[in-house]
Design a protein around this motif. Structure first.
Motif, PDB file in Angstrom:
ATOM      1  N   ILE A  12      15.195 -14.662 -35.786  1.00  0.00           N
ATOM      2  CA  ILE A  12      13.776 -14.108 -36.300  1.00  0.00           C
ATOM      3  C   ILE A  12      14.304 -13.026 -37.249  1.00  0.00           C
ATOM      4  O   ILE A  12      15.032 -12.391 -36.004  1.00  0.00           O
ATOM      5  CB  ILE A  12      12.634 -13.349 -36.001  1.00  0.00           C
ATOM      6  N   VAL A  13      15.299 -13.230 -38.245  1.00  0.00           N
ATOM      7  CA  VAL A  13      15.748 -12.097 -39.727  1.00  0.00           C
ATOM      8  C   VAL A  13      14.162 -11.571 -40.429  1.00  0.00           C
ATOM      9  O   VAL A  13      13.882 -12.422 -41.495  1.00  0.00           O
ATOM     10  CB  VAL A  13      16.823 -12.828 -40.403  1.00  0.00           C
ATOM     11  N   GLU A  14      14.341 -10.224 -40.445  1.00  0.00           N
ATOM     12  CA  GLU A  14      13.626  -9.323 -41.629  1.00  0.00           C
ATOM     13  C   GLU A  14      14.442  -9.122 -42.641  1.00  0.00           C
ATOM     14  O   GLU A  14      15.206  -8.223 -42.457  1.00  0.00           O
ATOM     15  CB  GLU A  14      12.533  -8.784 -40.922  1.00  0.00           C
ATOM     16  N   ALA A  15      14.323  -9.670 -43.438  1.00  0.00           N
ATOM     17  CA  ALA A  15      15.049  -9.298 -45.632  1.00  0.00           C
ATOM     18  C   ALA A  15      14.399  -7.511 -45.059  1.00  0.00           C
ATOM     19  O   ALA A  15      12.827  -7.867 -45.934  1.00  0.00           O
ATOM     20  CB  ALA A  15      15.376  -9.866 -45.771  1.00  0.00           C
ATOM     21  N   PRO A  16      14.686  -6.566 -46.234  1.00  0.00           N
ATOM     22  CA  PRO A  16      14.315  -5.523 -46.249  1.00  0.00           C
ATOM     23  C   PRO A  16      13.268  -5.883 -48.111  1.00  0.00           C
ATOM     24  O   PRO A  16      12.337  -5.300 -47.898  1.00  0.00           O
ATOM     25  CB  PRO A  16      15.021  -4.594 -46.899  1.00  0.00           C
ATOM     26  N   PHE A  17      13.836  -7.263 -48.420  1.00  0.00           N
ATOM     27  CA  PHE A  17      13.752  -7.722 -49.935  1.00  0.00           C
ATOM     28  C   PHE A  17      14.685  -8.825 -49.493  1.00  0.00           C
ATOM     29  O   PHE A  17      16.137  -8.764 -49.545  1.00  0.00           O
ATOM     30  CB  PHE A  17      13.403  -6.521 -50.421  1.00  0.00           C
ATOM     31  N   THR A  18      14.613  -9.187 -51.256  1.00  0.00           N
ATOM     32  CA  THR A  18      15.341 -10.650 -51.409  1.00  0.00           C
ATOM     33  C   THR A  18      14.661 -10.998 -52.490  1.00  0.00           C
ATOM     34  O   THR A  18      13.044 -11.282 -52.675  1.00  0.00           O
ATOM     35  CB  THR A  18      15.271 -11.788 -50.064  1.00  0.00           C
ATOM     36  N   GLY A  19      15.439 -12.428 -53.266  1.00  0.00           N
ATOM     37  CA  GLY A  19      14.918 -13.106 -54.111  1.00  0.00           C
ATOM     38  C   GLY A  19      13.580 -14.307 -53.875  1.00  0.00           C
ATOM     39  O   GLY A  19      13.002 -14.335 -54.233  1.00  0.00           O
ATOM     40  N   SER A  20      14.351 -14.880 -52.560  1.00  0.00           N
ATOM     41  CA  SER A  20      13.219 -15.802 -52.055  1.00  0.00           C
ATOM     42  C   SER A  20      14.061 -16.045 -50.791  1.00  0.00           C
ATOM     43  O   SER A  20      14.948 -16.973 -50.433  1.00  0.00           O
ATOM     44  CB  SER A  20      13.530 -17.187 -53.002  1.00  0.00           C
ATOM     45  N   THR A  21      13.656 -16.045 -50.150  1.00  0.00           N
ATOM     46  CA  THR A  21      13.470 -16.421 -48.869  1.00  0.00           C
ATOM     47  C   THR A  21      14.705 -18.150 -48.155  1.00  0.00           C
ATOM     48  O   THR A  21      15.295 -17.984 -47.926  1.00  0.00           O
ATOM     49  CB  THR A  21      12.619 -16.011 -47.645  1.00  0.00           C
ATOM     50  N   THR A  43      10.276 -11.772 -45.215  1.00  0.00           N
ATOM     51  CA  THR A  43      10.079 -10.342 -46.214  1.00  0.00           C
ATOM     52  C   THR A  43       8.850  -9.733 -46.244  1.00  0.00           C
ATOM     53  O   THR A  43       8.292 -11.023 -46.410  1.00  0.00           O
ATOM     54  CB  THR A  43      11.645 -10.281 -47.333  1.00  0.00           C
ATOM     55  N   ARG A  44       8.584  -8.749 -46.929  1.00  0.00           N
ATOM     56  CA  ARG A  44       7.326  -8.636 -47.236  1.00  0.00           C
ATOM     57  C   ARG A  44       7.869  -8.357 -48.751  1.00  0.00           C
ATOM     58  O   ARG A  44       6.310  -7.413 -49.158  1.00  0.00           O
ATOM     59  CB  ARG A  44       6.710  -7.179 -46.464  1.00  0.00           C
ATOM     60  N   ASP A  45       9.210  -8.333 -49.159  1.00  0.00           N
ATOM     61  CA  ASP A  45       8.857  -8.185 -50.129  1.00  0.00           C
ATOM     62  C   ASP A  45       9.518  -8.835 -51.226  1.00  0.00           C
ATOM     63  O   ASP A  45      10.814  -9.103 -50.851  1.00  0.00           O
ATOM     64  CB  ASP A  45       9.623  -6.805 -50.118  1.00  0.00           C
ATOM     65  N   GLN A  46       9.178 -10.591 -51.781  1.00  0.00           N
ATOM     66  CA  GLN A  46       9.978 -11.321 -52.234  1.00  0.00           C
ATOM     67  C   GLN A  46       9.999 -10.993 -54.021  1.00  0.00           C
ATOM     68  O   GLN A  46       8.842 -10.856 -54.411  1.00  0.00           O
ATOM     69  CB  GLN A  46       9.706 -12.456 -51.872  1.00  0.00           C
ATOM     70  N   ARG A  47      10.956 -11.419 -54.376  1.00  0.00           N
ATOM     71  CA  ARG A  47      10.677 -10.934 -55.593  1.00  0.00           C
ATOM     72  C   ARG A  47      11.296 -11.987 -56.904  1.00  0.00           C
ATOM     73  O   ARG A  47      10.528 -11.892 -58.172  1.00  0.00           O
ATOM     74  CB  ARG A  47      12.118  -9.967 -55.944  1.00  0.00           C
ATOM     75  N   SER A  48      11.507 -13.302 -56.121  1.00  0.00           N
ATOM     76  CA  SER A  48      11.543 -14.303 -57.358  1.00  0.00           C
ATOM     77  C   SER A  48      10.888 -15.749 -56.646  1.00  0.00           C
ATOM     78  O   SER A  48      12.282 -16.913 -56.360  1.00  0.00           O
ATOM     79  CB  SER A  48      13.199 -14.266 -58.364  1.00  0.00           C
ATOM     80  N   GLY A  49       9.869 -15.536 -56.282  1.00  0.00           N
ATOM     81  CA  GLY A  49       9.895 -16.412 -54.901  1.00  0.00           C
ATOM     82  C   GLY A  49       9.112 -17.453 -56.204  1.00  0.00           C
ATOM     83  O   GLY A  49       9.278 -18.171 -57.543  1.00  0.00           O
ATOM     84  N   ARG A  50       9.327 -19.188 -55.258  1.00  0.00           N
ATOM     85  CA  ARG A  50       8.797 -20.680 -56.186  1.00  0.00           C
ATOM     86  C   ARG A  50       8.059 -20.707 -55.515  1.00  0.00           C
ATOM     87  O   ARG A  50       7.994 -20.895 -53.987  1.00  0.00           O
ATOM     88  CB  ARG A  50       9.614 -21.096 -56.532  1.00  0.00           C
ATOM     89  N   GLY A  51       6.850 -21.801 -56.344  1.00  0.00           N
ATOM     90  CA  GLY A  51       5.998 -22.326 -55.581  1.00  0.00           C
ATOM     91  C   GLY A  51       6.411 -24.425 -55.613  1.00  0.00           C
ATOM     92  O   GLY A  51       7.442 -24.299 -56.581  1.00  0.00           O
ATOM     93  N   ARG A  52       5.416 -25.065 -55.820  1.00  0.00           N
ATOM     94  CA  ARG A  52       5.596 -26.025 -55.976  1.00  0.00           C
ATOM     95  C   ARG A  52       5.932 -26.081 -57.507  1.00  0.00           C
ATOM     96  O   ARG A  52       5.228 -25.541 -58.166  1.00  0.00           O
ATOM     97  CB  ARG A  52       4.665 -27.142 -55.558  1.00  0.00           C
ATOM     98  N   LEU A  53       6.192 -27.313 -57.916  1.00  0.00           N
ATOM     99  CA  LEU A  53       6.877 -27.946 -58.994  1.00  0.00           C
ATOM    100  C   LEU A  53       7.226 -26.757 -59.886  1.00  0.00           C
ATOM    101  O   LEU A  53       7.248 -26.476 -61.091  1.00  0.00           O
ATOM    102  CB  LEU A  53       5.392 -28.635 -59.746  1.00  0.00           C
ATOM    103  N   ASP A  54       9.095 -26.121 -59.232  1.00  0.00           N
ATOM    104  CA  ASP A  54       9.399 -24.876 -60.138  1.00  0.00           C
ATOM    105  C   ASP A  54       8.299 -23.678 -59.646  1.00  0.00           C
ATOM    106  O   ASP A  54       8.651 -22.659 -61.390  1.00  0.00           O
ATOM    107  CB  ASP A  54      10.278 -24.748 -60.121  1.00  0.00           C
ATOM    108  N   ARG A  55       6.737 -23.558 -59.357  1.00  0.00           N
ATOM    109  CA  ARG A  55       5.702 -22.562 -60.256  1.00  0.00           C
ATOM    110  C   ARG A  55       6.941 -20.927 -59.865  1.00  0.00           C
ATOM    111  O   ARG A  55       7.107 -20.588 -58.518  1.00  0.00           O
ATOM    112  CB  ARG A  55       4.628 -22.502 -59.822  1.00  0.00           C
TER     113      ARG A  55
END
Length: 243
Positions: A12-21, A43-55
């Motif tokens: 388990i690796v926890e990133a302080p922040f990232t664009g997308s895990t 992470t608890r701070d994801q800044r460029s996450g993506r959902g389905r259909l690239d949302r």
């Protein structure tokens, strides 16, 4: 912090922040990094996450938990791999259901509580034998921070979530369902948690148009059957919840 989860996951690796895990873990696997089955980047701070259909999927820092998990595909036949987002949703619904009432899976990849979205799932193939399953869970998001009225969080429902217990329960269930998928069918387990079944729905199809009817069953490959017609890809609207 992750003592319960570490008893389930080998890494388990926890990133302080990232664009997308998910993007980070997919890139790591493709570059040759050795991530084990059920290895986790979160992470608890994801800044460029993506959902389905690239949302786009974003949340204020600390308000949600972004979890990406490596699954080993080597023992899962290709024709069964369409179940992976569904077993991930089923695993998360089961774990969240230990702390919340009324949790279920909306086909194919959302976890709902009381008809509102608590978590989304996104599975991405990284290599020929590894897939990364990402989930974004609304944990500490206040009612004012929820992006839409159809969303919910543990905090907005008055629950101080135990994140370690949530992750540990999710990983244990996901690992168990992946093992059962390697051996055979998981349809009964997924069907039991799928709140889409029995509802009147509209499926908005990728090429335009849609199908409206009763979600009657799950096909052997995980597709949703609407009045007996299997749908592999589509945005599903629960009409009773949308009224």
């Amino acid at each position: 912090m992750w003592s319960q989860s570490q008893s389930v996951s080998p890494r388990i690796v926890e990133a302080p922040f990232t664009g997308s895990t998910n993007a980070d873990l997919v890139a790591a696997l493709r570059s040759g990094e050795d991530w084990p089955h059920l290895g986790v980047l979160l992470t608890r701070d994801q800044r460029s996450g993506r959902g389905r259909l690239d949302r786009a999927w974003t949340a204020p820092p600390g308000a949600s938990l972004a979890i990406s998990v490596v699954l080993d595909l080597s023992r899962i036949p290709v024709e069964r791999r369409g179940w992976i987002p569904l077993i991930a949703g089923t695993a998360m619904a089961g774990s969240a259901g230990e702390q919340l009432a009324g949790v279920g899976v909306k086909w194919p990849n959302d976890v709902l509580v009381g008809g509102r979205k608590l978590c989304g799932i996104l599975a991405e193939v990284a290599t020929s034998d590894r897939v990364v399953v990402g989930s974004g869970v609304n944990t500490r998001m206040t009612a004012e921070q929820l992006p839409v009225e159809t969303a919910a969080s543990f905090a907005s429902l008055g629950v101080d979530v135990d994140e370690d217990a949530l992750l540990a329960g999710y990983l244990a269930r996901l690992g168990g369902l992946a093992e059962r998928l390697a051996r055979g069918s998981v349809r009964d387990e997924v069907r039991e948690s799928c709140v889409t079944l029995g509802q009147r729905v509209t499926a908005h199809l990728p090429g335009g148009g849609g199908i409206t009817g009763i979600a009657t069953n799950l096909a052997e490959d995980g597709r949703l059957e609407i009045d007996g017609q299997p749908i592999g890809v589509g945005d599903i609207v629960h009409l009773r919840n949308a009224e």
